[in-house]
Scaffold this motif. Sequence first.
Motif, PDB file in Angstrom:
ATOM      1  N   PHE A 299       0.844  -1.201   0.000  1.00  0.00           N
ATOM      2  CA  PHE A 299       0.000   0.000   0.000  1.00  0.00           C
ATOM      3  C   PHE A 299       0.875   1.245   0.000  1.00  0.00           C
ATOM      4  CE2 PHE A 299       0.711  -1.319   4.384  1.00  0.00           C
ATOM      5  CZ  PHE A 299       1.127  -0.144   5.010  1.00  0.00           C
ATOM      6  N   THR A 300       0.256   2.351  -0.384  1.00  0.00           N
ATOM      7  CA  THR A 300       0.925   3.655  -0.403  1.00  0.00           C
ATOM      8  C   THR A 300       0.060   4.667   0.341  1.00  0.00           C
ATOM      9  OG1 THR A 300       1.992   3.198  -2.523  1.00  0.00           O
ATOM     10  CG2 THR A 300       1.859   5.512  -1.833  1.00  0.00           C
ATOM     11  N   ILE A 301       0.668   5.393   1.268  1.00  0.00           N
ATOM     12  CA  ILE A 301      -0.023   6.463   1.991  1.00  0.00           C
ATOM     13  C   ILE A 301       0.481   7.786   1.430  1.00  0.00           C
ATOM     14  CG2 ILE A 301      -0.506   7.514   4.242  1.00  0.00           C
ATOM     15  CD1 ILE A 301      -1.580   4.679   3.962  1.00  0.00           C
ATOM     16  N   SER A 302      -0.415   8.524   0.813  1.00  0.00           N
ATOM     17  CA  SER A 302      -0.004   9.772   0.157  1.00  0.00           C
ATOM     18  C   SER A 302      -0.734  10.997   0.692  1.00  0.00           C
ATOM     19  CB  SER A 302      -0.235   9.667  -1.357  1.00  0.00           C
ATOM     20  OG  SER A 302      -1.612   9.381  -1.620  1.00  0.00           O
ATOM     21  N   ARG A 303      -1.706  10.792   1.585  1.00  0.00           N
ATOM     22  CA  ARG A 303      -2.454  11.941   2.086  1.00  0.00           C
ATOM     23  C   ARG A 303      -2.561  11.872   3.610  1.00  0.00           C
ATOM     24  NH1 ARG A 303      -8.049  10.415   2.605  1.00  0.00           N
ATOM     25  NH2 ARG A 303      -8.432   8.295   1.824  1.00  0.00           N
ATOM     26  N   GLY A 304      -2.860  13.020   4.195  1.00  0.00           N
ATOM     27  CA  GLY A 304      -2.966  13.122   5.640  1.00  0.00           C
ATOM     28  C   GLY A 304      -1.911  14.080   6.191  1.00  0.00           C
ATOM     29  N   GLU A 305      -2.077  14.471   7.442  1.00  0.00           N
ATOM     30  CA  GLU A 305      -1.131  15.361   8.108  1.00  0.00           C
ATOM     31  C   GLU A 305       0.034  14.549   8.658  1.00  0.00           C
ATOM     32  OE1 GLU A 305      -1.082  18.641   8.413  1.00  0.00           O
ATOM     33  OE2 GLU A 305      -2.917  18.924   7.256  1.00  0.00           O
TER      34      GLU A 305
END
Length: 814
Positions: free
Chosen positions: A779-785
């Motif tokens: 998986f890839t996490i590309s958004r959020g603070e």
Amino acid sequence: MKKKKKILHSFLLWGLFLLFVIISVGSITVLYISLDLPQVEHFSERPVPQTTKIYDRTGQVLLYDLYGDQKRTTISLKEVPLYVQRATLALEDKDFYNHSAFSIKGIARSLLVNVRGGEALQGGSTITQQLVKNALLDPQKTISRKIKELILAYKLEQQYSKDQILELYLNEIPYGGNAYGIEVASQTYFDKSTKDLTLAEAATLAALPKAPTYYSPYGSNTKKLFERERYGLKTMKDLGWITDEEYNNAIAEKITFVPQKVAIRAPHFVMMVINYLNTQYGEDFVRNAGLKVTTTLDWPTQQIAEDVVKKGAERNTELYKGTNAALLSEDPKTGQIISLVGSRDYFDTAHEGNFDVTTQGLRQPGSSFKPIAYIAAFKKGYSPQTVLFDLKTEFDTTNDPNNSYQPENYDHIYGGPVTLKRALANSLNVPAVKVLYLAGMQNVIDTAKSFGITTLGDYRRYGLSLVLGGGEVHLIEMVHAYSVFSQEGNQHKQQFILKVESKEEKTLEEYQDEQHQVIEPVYTQEINDILSDDDARSRLFTYHGPLYFDGYDVAAKTGTTNDYRDAWVIGYTPNIVTGIWAGNNDNTPMQKNAGSILAAVPILHDFYTQVLPTRPKEFFTKPTPVYSNKPMLNGEYITEISSPDGSMHNEVHDILYYVDRNNPQGAEPLNPNSDAQFKNWEEPVFAWVAQNNIQIKKTKTSPIISPLPPSSLFDAIQKPPVIISLPITLEITNPENGGYIYLPFDGDVSFNQTPQNVKIFFNDTLVQDNTSPHITEHFTISRGELYMQNSLRIEATNASGKTTSKEIILFGKN
């Protein structure tokens, strides 16, 4: 009658003759001793004391110049407020102005205290005697020196007035370190002149000369210092030298010392060395003898230790409100302490930085105590292959809800059958409590004592919580206990002195190795194999996580106490053992679930990353496998039982059904119910069988016994006729727990079975919801603070609707 008078007359004559002889011999002795006495008129010609120097193990790096250049600022008695003078007299010689050079009453009182073995709050020597002792005589404790002291004190009183003697005393006496005289002491500890001292500060300074190092405001005995201060104030009040109001105000005043300004390296270690020297040789001798002390400290390693502790504590302060940390390293092959950091900053008085957590702190070790219980169980006849059921269990046998004891695993997951190897490697609490019960609490206490842990008393103080770290220990003793694992059952005496030499280069003491066998090597080899197995501990740590060091055998055990008050990790190789503690000195909890993995392990990781390359590569000896034919002891938890009709069927029971806990290798118990814990342990097993749809079918085929799979804690067992539907589990293989990330970042997660649904949360925000996942997912996490500390949580649900989740902490980089 005449005969009696004659005898009495004879006794009288002999008595007078004996008295004459004693007086004559005494006079001659005094006269002889007086021949080489220094002249009291010439204080400036007295010999200057030499300082004691403490070095690292090379003898080249000076750690501390003990009582270096004697700083003095002479002031007249008129510049010393009367209450400052009287504070000194109250503690040292309250009858100074009423007696001659020495006090018979004081000498008698001192002798009485010595005989009783108590602590004298007021000394036996007068002000005049102390002045003579410090200025004119050597510190040796001999009868001739005492006679010289009395003679010189008498001469001094003939030469000077009481006021002059008190003035000389206040300018001469040591107050600790290189502070000699009341004026320098006032500047050193309070940054003010003597004339500006408060009554409470004056009483505090007056408390120091009796034992300047022991009572040092920068040492570890400030509680004793203030006790002596209050005693002095009370004496002043009782003598009418201060009023009740002045006394109460002084007692209520909060004493604040200025930060210590002194050239010292490895301060906590040095203070430990000084305390030892003072006990061994006497404080006066150490202060004046000009000793050269070569210690075991490795200065390059110590510098690394101080740096990682400081940075780790700073990070913990910002993230978890955990303001302190400590580290101690020992060479287990010699028992020599090579680095010691008692707190993040020795000079940080706001956080009691001078308190040495490694030697003085009594802290609960959490799960880092578990290996002691496990090795006691192994010696009793259990093995790493022994299976226990990791299930929610009530251990209280009184049926009183108020006494309920149901320990929880750190992740609140209970996986059913588990080997002792995986239970210890993953620090599972329920199996650990069972291991303590099987090994025997007194047996575990005795094992801990044999390993060098001295602070545990009656096991009834702790009960079954002992194995979870319910008993307080010293970090220095825990590190030394783990040296037994490192050295395969052998232990070398823990030491921190290599050599002590006099100024004449005479060796007073020198390191000599002392070792003994604590336990048979086979059991320590089993512990080492468990704690160094990166795969076995993968549930607690990610594969190749922060305790993995490529090319090195590093065994480690963590520990976290209730409410996250203490975080521990002890990591070791065959040639170094290091213990880390993190938390708060006032025992307040850390925040954000800051257990050992977050607060302590990163410090050990940073330390070993730099230190291990400087040490030889050595590897633990692999243990010889232990085999048993008994169920549970051989890793098998489903057993074939013969029925009365000749058919065979399979049964699942807890270990107490098959094993007498006091003789596990002996015959099976005829009546398992006779064991107080049997019912408590057996009932959760029946519930687990039912909940997981385990079908127990009769058969006349060959015996079918399903062993616990060695590859994974939760692998499904599908050998007929057993049908098992185990809970779904997951492992986040990338990124590592406690790792650093940028946005965007990639990750990987694997499951023990193909899930129906996977949800990924970043900082509690749902960022992915996958309804058709695979058994491994990228998986890839590309958004959020992105924050300094971030949470990554993954939830997975299987076809039976069972859900599991795992959360890791990640540190953000901008």
